[in-house]
Design a protein around this motif. Structure first.
Motif, PDB file in Angstrom:
ATOM      1  N   GLU A 196       5.517  -1.481  -1.456  1.00 37.85           N
ATOM      2  CA  GLU A 196       6.470  -2.231  -0.636  1.00 37.85           C
ATOM      3  C   GLU A 196       6.320  -1.969   0.862  1.00 37.85           C
ATOM      4  OE1 GLU A 196       8.813   1.321  -2.415  1.00 37.85           O
ATOM      5  OE2 GLU A 196       7.195  -0.057  -2.985  1.00 37.85           O
ATOM      6  N   ASN A 197       5.537  -0.954   1.233  1.00 32.96           N
ATOM      7  CA  ASN A 197       5.368  -0.630   2.654  1.00 32.96           C
ATOM      8  C   ASN A 197       3.977  -0.953   3.195  1.00 32.96           C
ATOM      9  OD1 ASN A 197       7.984   0.417   3.296  1.00 32.96           O
ATOM     10  ND2 ASN A 197       7.489   2.237   2.094  1.00 32.96           N
ATOM     11  N   ILE A 198       3.159  -1.600   2.395  1.00 29.27           N
ATOM     12  CA  ILE A 198       1.797  -1.924   2.853  1.00 29.27           C
ATOM     13  C   ILE A 198       1.823  -2.839   4.068  1.00 29.27           C
ATOM     14  CG2 ILE A 198      -0.289  -3.223   2.248  1.00 29.27           C
ATOM     15  CD1 ILE A 198      -0.205  -1.964  -0.493  1.00 29.27           C
ATOM     16  N   GLU A 199       2.627  -3.901   4.016  1.00 35.40           N
ATOM     17  CA  GLU A 199       2.682  -4.826   5.149  1.00 35.40           C
ATOM     18  C   GLU A 199       3.291  -4.166   6.376  1.00 35.40           C
ATOM     19  OE1 GLU A 199       1.157  -7.702   5.356  1.00 35.40           O
ATOM     20  OE2 GLU A 199       0.421  -7.226   3.339  1.00 35.40           O
ATOM     21  N   THR A 200       4.272  -3.275   6.156  1.00 39.12           N
ATOM     22  CA  THR A 200       4.851  -2.534   7.282  1.00 39.12           C
ATOM     23  C   THR A 200       3.795  -1.700   7.968  1.00 39.12           C
ATOM     24  OG1 THR A 200       7.020  -2.416   6.207  1.00 39.12           O
ATOM     25  CG2 THR A 200       6.572  -0.793   7.924  1.00 39.12           C
ATOM     26  N   MET A 201       2.959  -1.018   7.173  1.00 41.11           N
ATOM     27  CA  MET A 201       1.912  -0.180   7.741  1.00 41.11           C
ATOM     28  C   MET A 201       0.882  -1.018   8.485  1.00 41.11           C
ATOM     29  SD  MET A 201       1.155   2.974   8.093  1.00 41.11           S
ATOM     30  CE  MET A 201       0.046   3.156   9.500  1.00 41.11           C
ATOM     31  N   VAL A 214      -4.140   1.879   1.755  1.00 44.86           N
ATOM     32  CA  VAL A 214      -4.332   1.914   0.304  1.00 44.86           C
ATOM     33  C   VAL A 214      -2.968   2.051  -0.365  1.00 44.86           C
ATOM     34  CG1 VAL A 214      -5.320   3.255  -1.606  1.00 44.86           C
ATOM     35  CG2 VAL A 214      -6.646   2.900   0.488  1.00 44.86           C
ATOM     36  N   GLU A 215      -2.820   1.405  -1.509  1.00 41.99           N
ATOM     37  CA  GLU A 215      -1.572   1.517  -2.262  1.00 41.99           C
ATOM     38  C   GLU A 215      -1.475   2.888  -2.926  1.00 41.99           C
ATOM     39  OE1 GLU A 215       0.659  -0.456  -6.155  1.00 41.99           O
ATOM     40  OE2 GLU A 215      -0.938  -1.578  -5.141  1.00 41.99           O
ATOM     41  N   GLY A 216      -0.322   3.520  -2.801  1.00 42.56           N
ATOM     42  CA  GLY A 216      -0.121   4.847  -3.356  1.00 42.56           C
ATOM     43  C   GLY A 216       0.263   4.833  -4.821  1.00 42.56           C
ATOM     44  N   GLY A 217       0.402   6.032  -5.392  1.00 43.12           N
ATOM     45  CA  GLY A 217       0.824   6.191  -6.775  1.00 43.12           C
ATOM     46  C   GLY A 217       2.265   6.655  -6.849  1.00 43.12           C
ATOM     47  N   MET A 218       2.688   7.040  -8.032  1.00 36.75           N
ATOM     48  CA  MET A 218       4.074   7.443  -8.241  1.00 36.75           C
ATOM     49  C   MET A 218       4.361   8.855  -7.712  1.00 36.75           C
ATOM     50  SD  MET A 218       5.627   4.902  -9.506  1.00 36.75           S
ATOM     51  CE  MET A 218       7.143   5.703 -10.060  1.00 36.75           C
ATOM     52  N   THR A 219       3.332   9.664  -7.526  1.00 36.50           N
ATOM     53  CA  THR A 219       3.514  11.032  -7.036  1.00 36.50           C
ATOM     54  C   THR A 219       2.534  11.300  -5.896  1.00 36.50           C
ATOM     55  OG1 THR A 219       1.874  11.980  -8.555  1.00 36.50           O
ATOM     56  CG2 THR A 219       4.161  11.797  -9.357  1.00 36.50           C
ATOM     57  N   ARG A 220       2.730  12.424  -5.231  1.00 38.58           N
ATOM     58  CA  ARG A 220       1.874  12.794  -4.103  1.00 38.58           C
ATOM     59  C   ARG A 220       0.414  12.884  -4.527  1.00 38.58           C
ATOM     60  NH1 ARG A 220       1.469  15.557   0.721  1.00 38.58           N
ATOM     61  NH2 ARG A 220      -0.094  17.215   0.805  1.00 38.58           N
ATOM     62  N   HIS A 221       0.141  13.624  -5.627  1.00 36.64           N
ATOM     63  CA  HIS A 221      -1.250  13.800  -6.045  1.00 36.64           C
ATOM     64  C   HIS A 221      -1.878  12.477  -6.471  1.00 36.64           C
ATOM     65  CE1 HIS A 221      -2.067  17.918  -5.433  1.00 36.64           C
ATOM     66  NE2 HIS A 221      -1.301  18.412  -6.393  1.00 36.64           N
ATOM     67  N   ARG A 222      -1.117  11.621  -7.127  1.00 39.03           N
ATOM     68  CA  ARG A 222      -1.671  10.314  -7.522  1.00 39.03           C
ATOM     69  C   ARG A 222      -1.969   9.468  -6.290  1.00 39.03           C
ATOM     70  NH1 ARG A 222      -1.735   9.620 -12.933  1.00 39.03           N
ATOM     71  NH2 ARG A 222      -0.329  10.933 -14.187  1.00 39.03           N
ATOM     72  N   SER A 223      -1.177   9.602  -5.251  1.00 35.50           N
ATOM     73  CA  SER A 223      -1.435   8.869  -4.016  1.00 35.50           C
ATOM     74  C   SER A 223      -2.706   9.372  -3.330  1.00 35.50           C
ATOM     75  CB  SER A 223      -0.237   8.998  -3.063  1.00 35.50           C
ATOM     76  OG  SER A 223       0.874   8.279  -3.541  1.00 35.50           O
ATOM     77  N   ILE A 224      -2.856  10.699  -3.261  1.00 34.65           N
ATOM     78  CA  ILE A 224      -4.066  11.256  -2.656  1.00 34.65           C
ATOM     79  C   ILE A 224      -5.303  10.823  -3.441  1.00 34.65           C
ATOM     80  CG2 ILE A 224      -5.306  13.406  -2.170  1.00 34.65           C
ATOM     81  CD1 ILE A 224      -2.566  14.702  -1.633  1.00 34.65           C
ATOM     82  N   VAL A 263      -4.767   5.612   5.007  1.00 31.55           N
ATOM     83  CA  VAL A 263      -3.327   5.837   4.918  1.00 31.55           C
ATOM     84  C   VAL A 263      -2.838   5.278   3.584  1.00 31.55           C
ATOM     85  CG1 VAL A 263      -1.081   5.411   5.976  1.00 31.55           C
ATOM     86  CG2 VAL A 263      -3.111   5.671   7.428  1.00 31.55           C
ATOM     87  N   VAL A 264      -2.207   6.131   2.788  1.00 32.89           N
ATOM     88  CA  VAL A 264      -1.769   5.745   1.451  1.00 32.89           C
ATOM     89  C   VAL A 264      -0.251   5.553   1.464  1.00 32.89           C
ATOM     90  CG1 VAL A 264      -1.895   6.289  -0.997  1.00 32.89           C
ATOM     91  CG2 VAL A 264      -3.625   7.218   0.559  1.00 32.89           C
ATOM     92  N   VAL A 265       0.201   4.322   1.226  1.00 34.31           N
ATOM     93  CA  VAL A 265       1.630   4.015   1.262  1.00 34.31           C
ATOM     94  C   VAL A 265       2.035   3.303  -0.027  1.00 34.31           C
ATOM     95  CG1 VAL A 265       1.681   3.853   3.777  1.00 34.31           C
ATOM     96  CG2 VAL A 265       1.259   1.796   2.422  1.00 34.31           C
ATOM     97  N   LEU A 305      -4.297  10.318   4.518  1.00 31.39           N
ATOM     98  CA  LEU A 305      -2.908  10.626   4.851  1.00 31.39           C
ATOM     99  C   LEU A 305      -1.991  10.068   3.773  1.00 31.39           C
ATOM    100  CD1 LEU A 305      -4.223  11.046   7.691  1.00 31.39           C
ATOM    101  CD2 LEU A 305      -2.119  10.126   8.663  1.00 31.39           C
ATOM    102  N   PRO A 306      -1.469  10.909   2.889  1.00 31.20           N
ATOM    103  CA  PRO A 306      -0.468  10.419   1.934  1.00 31.20           C
ATOM    104  C   PRO A 306       0.833  10.115   2.673  1.00 31.20           C
ATOM    105  CG  PRO A 306      -0.743  12.798   1.726  1.00 31.20           C
ATOM    106  CD  PRO A 306      -1.786  12.332   2.695  1.00 31.20           C
ATOM    107  N   ALA A 307       1.340   8.894   2.512  1.00 25.24           N
ATOM    108  CA  ALA A 307       2.539   8.465   3.240  1.00 25.24           C
ATOM    109  C   ALA A 307       3.421   7.611   2.344  1.00 25.24           C
ATOM    110  CB  ALA A 307       2.140   7.687   4.499  1.00 25.24           C
ATOM    111  N   GLY A 308       3.548   8.042   1.104  1.00 22.59           N
ATOM    112  CA  GLY A 308       4.310   7.240   0.150  1.00 22.59           C
ATOM    113  C   GLY A 308       5.684   7.785  -0.153  1.00 22.59           C
ATOM    114  N   GLY A 309       6.112   8.821   0.599  1.00 27.22           N
ATOM    115  CA  GLY A 309       7.399   9.447   0.324  1.00 27.22           C
ATOM    116  C   GLY A 309       8.579   8.518   0.584  1.00 27.22           C
ATOM    117  N   SER A 310       9.691   8.806  -0.091  1.00 22.92           N
ATOM    118  CA  SER A 310      10.888   7.963   0.043  1.00 22.92           C
ATOM    119  C   SER A 310      11.861   8.480   1.083  1.00 22.92           C
ATOM    120  CB  SER A 310      11.608   7.884  -1.312  1.00 22.92           C
ATOM    121  OG  SER A 310      12.032   9.177  -1.724  1.00 22.92           O
TER     122      SER A 310
END
Length: 413
Positions: A66-71, A86-96, A61-63, A17-22
């Motif tokens: 700064e939101n890892i502890e929240t998750m 898992v820590e996400g990347g700068m873009t959706r595909h990098r997070s996946i 779940v990829v966040v 689940l990519p969940a790194g959006g702003s």
């Protein structure tokens, strides 16, 4: 055929689940996946939708950092299982891609997450996904290598020229909107991400296209249901909350004490609600003697009506609250508990009845801390035939609205 039979003996199925959006389009400082619906973060609903599918072995779940502890706090608070953050990347595909990397390339690895045969990719802000569509895309991915849900286009797609004029439009009937969930044989999508360009990682959005471009895998497209939509704008949050409230209002449990007046009113209310209110199931329990009340909890009932023959007696209500708390019913959703008090005395004035029941407000404030919303309802029993329809209407409104601002109010039918 049951899902377990279709997937039996197979390597595990996992989900990312990519969940790194702003949440920029939502217009909020809080990322949309963490916005509250009925007091609970949106992402928790999506995680729960996947979590209750028992053939999904792991949920990643990829966040953002700064939101890892929240998750992690959400996972702990709502008791989610089989989740890896898992820590996400700068873009959706990098997070996946980061989410996929958590699985070892070899099945012989000592990593606690086993490499899956099939991986589901699903947006964290699509909370209403059902097991049926998940199973369809997984089985199609096992056969074709990749699969994804689609929906008919609602609007015609047009292309504009450099000066902002209409250039051309697409024939809508020939196109579909790509939705989630999508599923892939793990090796196919993993290798596609390893091979894709930085441009694709930074600007691409479509996972099925990566599988086609880099792994030569033509995805099977599966017609999805209307409830696969994505929470994008603030109005979508209101729509999602309305759907959740509607789902929660479909089952009602009525409990009574053993006094004849309470039992009679309980069964009369049951009959009236069944004929006037859209609910799937209404159950009546003779509270002290019924051993089957616990079965209601397994049915995920979140609406309870507790009928007391004694006007100011909330002992029965308190006992029910204790049972609800011990069963942890209110962890995931707010529970509505309507404490009905029968006024069987013809001589009792309205004002004295209000005074006797004034304590319910403070009681309700304390119980709200347990995510249980208590409302009071006074019924004049000697006017029962006149008030039963009014009582059913009030109860229906309280169940559907689930308004925390009205807790502790004494309403009169």
């Amino acid at each position: 055929m049951a899902a377990e039979n279709l997937l039996s003996g197979a390597a595990p199925v996992a989900a990312v689940l990519p969940a790194g959006g702003s949440g920029e389009r939502l217009g909020s400082t809080t990322p949309k996946q963490f916005c509250a619906l009925l007091g609970r973060p949106l992402i928790s609903y999506t995680v729960r939708a996947l979590e209750r599918v028992n053939w999904i072995s792991d949920i990643v779940v990829v966040v953002s950092l700064e939101n890892i502890e929240t998750m992690k706090s959400i996972i702990k608070k709502y008791g989610h299982k089989r989740i890896t953050v898992v820590e996400g990347g700068m873009t959706r595909h990098r997070s996946i891609f980061n989410g996929l990397k958590i699985f070892p390339e070899s099945t012989l690895s000592s990593c606690p997450l086993q490499k899956p045969e099939v991986v589901i990719i699903h947006d964290a802000v699509r909370p209403f996904v059902e097991e049926d569509i998940l199973l369809k895309v997984v089985l199609a991915a096992k056969e074709h290598g990749a699969a994804g849900a689609i929906r008919p286009l609602v609007s015609t797609v047009v292309a504009s020229s450099a000066d902002g004029s209409l250039d051309h439009s697409l024939e809508r009937v020939r196109y579909r909107a790509s939705e989630m969930p999508q599923a892939f044989l793990f090796d196919i999508i993993y290798q596609a991400y390893h091979q894709c360009s930085d441009y694709d990682l930074d600007y691409g959005t479509e996972c099925l296209q990566l599988a086609l471009k880099y792994s030569k895998t033509n995805a099977k497209l599966i017609e999805g249901s209307p409830d696969l939509w994505k929470v994008t704008y603030k109005r979508d949050l209101y729509a999602a909350e309305s759907i959740i409230k509607d789902n929660l209002s479909q089952q009602v449990c009525v409990t009574t004490d053993m006094k004849e007046d309470a039992v009679q009113f309980g069964f009369l209310l049951h009959k009236t609600l069944k004929s006037e209110v859209k609910v799937k199931d209404i159950s009546v329990f003779l509270y002290k003697n019924d051993n089957h009340l616990q079965n209601t909890f397994s049915g995920q009932c979140y609406n309870f009506i507790c009928i007391n023959a004694e006007k100011s007696d909330i002992k029965e209500t308190q006992q029910l609250i204790d049972i609800l708390e011990n069963a942890k019913i209110s962890v995931l959703h707010p529970v509505v508990l309507i404490s009905v008090h029968l006024n069987v005395s013809e001589n009792m004035s309205f004002s004295s009845g209000m005074e006797e029941l004034a304590g319910i407000k403070e009681f309700a404030r304390e119980v709200k801390k347990k995510n249980i919303l208590v409302y009071g309802l006074l019924i004049h029993y000697n006017k029962l035939q006149e008030t039963i329809n009014s009582a059913a209407a009030i109860i229906s409104a309280l169940i559907k609205d689930r308004n925390p601002e009205l807790i502790g109010q004494l309403l009169v039918a």
